[in-house]
Design a protein around this motif. Structure first.
Motif, PDB file in Angstrom:
ATOM      1  N   ARG A 130       0.816  -1.202   0.000  1.00 50.68           N
ATOM      2  CA  ARG A 130       0.000   0.000   0.000  1.00 50.68           C
ATOM      3  C   ARG A 130       0.857   1.261   0.000  1.00 50.68           C
ATOM      4  NH1 ARG A 130      -5.460  -0.723   3.572  1.00 50.68           N
ATOM      5  NH2 ARG A 130      -5.518   1.504   3.099  1.00 50.68           N
ATOM      6  N   SER A 131       1.873   1.294   0.835  1.00 50.93           N
ATOM      7  CA  SER A 131       2.720   2.483   0.896  1.00 50.93           C
ATOM      8  C   SER A 131       3.547   2.648  -0.366  1.00 50.93           C
ATOM      9  CB  SER A 131       3.631   2.411   2.122  1.00 50.93           C
ATOM     10  OG  SER A 131       4.440   1.245   2.094  1.00 50.93           O
ATOM     11  N   ALA A 132       4.045   1.559  -0.929  1.00 56.52           N
ATOM     12  CA  ALA A 132       4.842   1.643  -2.159  1.00 56.52           C
ATOM     13  C   ALA A 132       3.980   2.111  -3.330  1.00 56.52           C
ATOM     14  CB  ALA A 132       5.477   0.292  -2.467  1.00 56.52           C
ATOM     15  N   SER A 133       2.744   1.640  -3.407  1.00 59.16           N
ATOM     16  CA  SER A 133       1.845   2.064  -4.485  1.00 59.16           C
ATOM     17  C   SER A 133       1.541   3.549  -4.384  1.00 59.16           C
ATOM     18  CB  SER A 133       0.548   1.258  -4.437  1.00 59.16           C
ATOM     19  OG  SER A 133       0.796  -0.121  -4.580  1.00 59.16           O
ATOM     20  N   PHE A 134       1.300   4.025  -3.169  1.00 59.58           N
ATOM     21  CA  PHE A 134       1.027   5.446  -2.975  1.00 59.58           C
ATOM     22  C   PHE A 134       2.255   6.286  -3.296  1.00 59.58           C
ATOM     23  CE2 PHE A 134       0.812   9.237  -0.174  1.00 59.58           C
ATOM     24  CZ  PHE A 134      -0.321   9.816  -0.710  1.00 59.58           C
ATOM     25  N   ALA A 135       3.436   5.813  -2.912  1.00 53.93           N
ATOM     26  CA  ALA A 135       4.670   6.533  -3.219  1.00 53.93           C
ATOM     27  C   ALA A 135       4.918   6.582  -4.723  1.00 53.93           C
ATOM     28  CB  ALA A 135       5.848   5.869  -2.504  1.00 53.93           C
ATOM     29  N   LEU A 136       4.659   5.478  -5.401  1.00 55.17           N
ATOM     30  CA  LEU A 136       4.833   5.433  -6.854  1.00 55.17           C
ATOM     31  C   LEU A 136       3.909   6.429  -7.547  1.00 55.17           C
ATOM     32  CD1 LEU A 136       6.232   3.928  -9.217  1.00 55.17           C
ATOM     33  CD2 LEU A 136       4.300   2.339  -9.205  1.00 55.17           C
ATOM     34  N   PHE A 137       2.654   6.470  -7.122  1.00 51.66           N
ATOM     35  CA  PHE A 137       1.702   7.421  -7.697  1.00 51.66           C
ATOM     36  C   PHE A 137       2.132   8.858  -7.434  1.00 51.66           C
ATOM     37  CE2 PHE A 137      -1.754  10.246  -6.312  1.00 51.66           C
ATOM     38  CZ  PHE A 137      -2.364  10.496  -7.528  1.00 51.66           C
ATOM     39  N   SER A 138       2.525   9.165  -6.201  1.00 48.71           N
ATOM     40  CA  SER A 138       2.910  10.532  -5.842  1.00 48.71           C
ATOM     41  C   SER A 138       4.109  10.996  -6.648  1.00 48.71           C
ATOM     42  CB  SER A 138       3.211  10.614  -4.336  1.00 48.71           C
ATOM     43  OG  SER A 138       2.090  10.247  -3.570  1.00 48.71           O
ATOM     44  N   ILE A 174     -12.914  12.193  -0.828  1.00 49.13           N
ATOM     45  CA  ILE A 174     -11.582  12.119  -1.392  1.00 49.13           C
ATOM     46  C   ILE A 174     -10.716  11.075  -0.693  1.00 49.13           C
ATOM     47  CG2 ILE A 174     -10.777  14.004   0.068  1.00 49.13           C
ATOM     48  CD1 ILE A 174      -8.852  14.784  -2.123  1.00 49.13           C
ATOM     49  N   GLN A 175     -10.927  10.910   0.610  1.00 47.84           N
ATOM     50  CA  GLN A 175     -10.111   9.933   1.333  1.00 47.84           C
ATOM     51  C   GLN A 175     -10.407   8.502   0.921  1.00 47.84           C
ATOM     52  OE1 GLN A 175     -12.084  12.181   2.769  1.00 47.84           O
ATOM     53  NE2 GLN A 175     -13.403  11.275   4.363  1.00 47.84           N
ATOM     54  N   ASN A 176     -11.490   8.303   0.193  1.00 50.93           N
ATOM     55  CA  ASN A 176     -11.828   6.971  -0.291  1.00 50.93           C
ATOM     56  C   ASN A 176     -11.445   6.756  -1.759  1.00 50.93           C
ATOM     57  OD1 ASN A 176     -13.004   6.084   2.166  1.00 50.93           O
ATOM     58  ND2 ASN A 176     -14.877   7.204   1.691  1.00 50.93           N
ATOM     59  N   TRP A 177     -10.867   7.764  -2.401  1.00 49.09           N
ATOM     60  CA  TRP A 177     -10.367   7.571  -3.747  1.00 49.09           C
ATOM     61  C   TRP A 177      -9.174   6.633  -3.707  1.00 49.09           C
ATOM     62  CZ3 TRP A 177     -10.235  13.082  -6.390  1.00 49.09           C
ATOM     63  CH2 TRP A 177     -11.531  13.619  -6.359  1.00 49.09           C
ATOM     64  N   LEU A 182      -5.171   4.331   0.029  1.00 49.05           N
ATOM     65  CA  LEU A 182      -4.048   3.470   0.396  1.00 49.05           C
ATOM     66  C   LEU A 182      -3.230   4.042   1.540  1.00 49.05           C
ATOM     67  CD1 LEU A 182      -2.772   2.359  -3.131  1.00 49.05           C
ATOM     68  CD2 LEU A 182      -4.318   1.155  -1.584  1.00 49.05           C
ATOM     69  N   ALA A 183      -3.246   5.366   1.704  1.00 48.51           N
ATOM     70  CA  ALA A 183      -2.443   5.998   2.746  1.00 48.51           C
ATOM     71  C   ALA A 183      -3.265   6.365   3.976  1.00 48.51           C
ATOM     72  CB  ALA A 183      -1.757   7.245   2.192  1.00 48.51           C
ATOM     73  N   THR A 202      -4.404   2.618  -8.554  1.00 46.88           N
ATOM     74  CA  THR A 202      -3.313   3.543  -8.256  1.00 46.88           C
ATOM     75  C   THR A 202      -2.101   3.266  -9.137  1.00 46.88           C
ATOM     76  OG1 THR A 202      -4.053   3.737  -5.958  1.00 46.88           O
ATOM     77  CG2 THR A 202      -1.786   4.399  -6.438  1.00 46.88           C
ATOM     78  N   CYS A 203      -1.735   1.999  -9.275  1.00 43.02           N
ATOM     79  CA  CYS A 203      -0.600   1.642 -10.127  1.00 43.02           C
ATOM     80  C   CYS A 203      -0.905   1.927 -11.597  1.00 43.02           C
ATOM     81  CB  CYS A 203      -0.236   0.173  -9.935  1.00 43.02           C
ATOM     82  SG  CYS A 203       0.462  -0.203  -8.308  1.00 43.02           S
ATOM     83  N   GLY A 204      -2.165   1.743 -12.000  1.00 42.42           N
ATOM     84  CA  GLY A 204      -2.554   2.062 -13.365  1.00 42.42           C
ATOM     85  C   GLY A 204      -2.424   3.552 -13.660  1.00 42.42           C
TER      86      GLY A 204
END
Length: 246
Positions: A130-138, A174-177, A182-183, A202-204
């Motif tokens: 979850r954290s890696a996916s959010f970091a990748l998106f950011s 927004i917190q549920n997007w 994920l964060a 998120t990865c997409g």
């Protein structure tokens, strides 16, 4: 490639070290405050939610915005590497630094939490994904917008306004997007099921941003990004309200 990596290290090392020091300080403060939150793992969630976007912006600014607006990309043209290789090295370098920093924070949090909460391989993997996916998106978002040069503030402002409007009138907060969910604090409290759909979305989005990044940076043989990074000329700036008509 070695010359390019050395150039990036020599140019950005003090900023990177300062950023890591700030991250370590934030980690210490979050861990100290996590005692009243029920789990030391909450400290890691706070670090991900706050520090990941901030670090992504800093990395994108140093690796992209400063490079093109400062015209230091002229040095890169003297190296025997293609524009694709330069862009790939920059993108992967920043992404690797962000993921490694978050990995170090996760490791420190797990070390402190090992005697206070139940840590299973499945749970640790869920938190890491979850954290890696959010970091990748950011990072992908910050890097892509950083390439727009002088228009990046306009794009950030439009994204902020559109997000707030969608949050106000939409049925889903927004917190549920997918990227933001994920964060959320559920990252450290959900132990059984990985929110796979949110991770894939998120990865997409991150993958689409990477494609857009390379398309923008390589279009017109890289001249488009250079043009976007140029400062506005006087005739392009809006007239001052105090300016009197001639």
């Amino acid at each position: 490639m070695r010359a390019l990596l050395y150039k990036e290290w020599r140019e950005h090392r003090w900023v990177l070290l300062a950023m890591l020091l700030l991250l370590a300080l934030g980690q210490a403060v979050a861990l100290r405050a996590a005692g009243i939150m029920g789990s030391p793992m909450v400290a890691y969630q706070k670090i991900v939610a706050i520090m990941v976007p901030l670090m992504a912006l800093v990395l994108a600014n140093r690796l992209v915005v400063r490079e093109y607006m400062g015209r230091t990309q002229l040095f890169l043209e003297t190296l025997p590497v293609s524009r694709t290789q330069v862009l790939a090295v920059k993108w992967l370098l920043g992404c690797a630094l962000l993921l490694l920093a978050m990995g170090a924070c996760l490791g420190a949090t797990l070390l402190l939490a090992r005697h206070k909460v139940t840590l299973t391989p499945h749970y640790v993997a869920m938190v890491a994904i979850r954290s890696a996916s959010f970091a990748l998106f950011s990072y992908a978002l910050a890097f892509a917008i950083g390439l727009t040069g002088r228009y990046r503030y306009v794009i950030w402002s439009m994204l902020a306004v559109c997000t707030m409007a969608a949050n106000a009138v939409g049925q889903l907060a927004i917190q549920n997007w997918a990227p933001f969910y994920l964060a959320q604090e559920s990252m450290v409290y959900e132990r059984l099921v990985l929110p796979l759909s949110e991770v894939l979305v998120t990865c997409g989005i991150a993958a689409a941003l990477v494609v857009a990044t390379f398309a923008l940076a390589l279009s017109a043989e890289g001249s488009l990004v250079v043009a976007l990074s140029r400062r506005m000329r006087s005739r392009e700036n809006p007239p001052s309200p105090s300016a009197s008509p001639q």
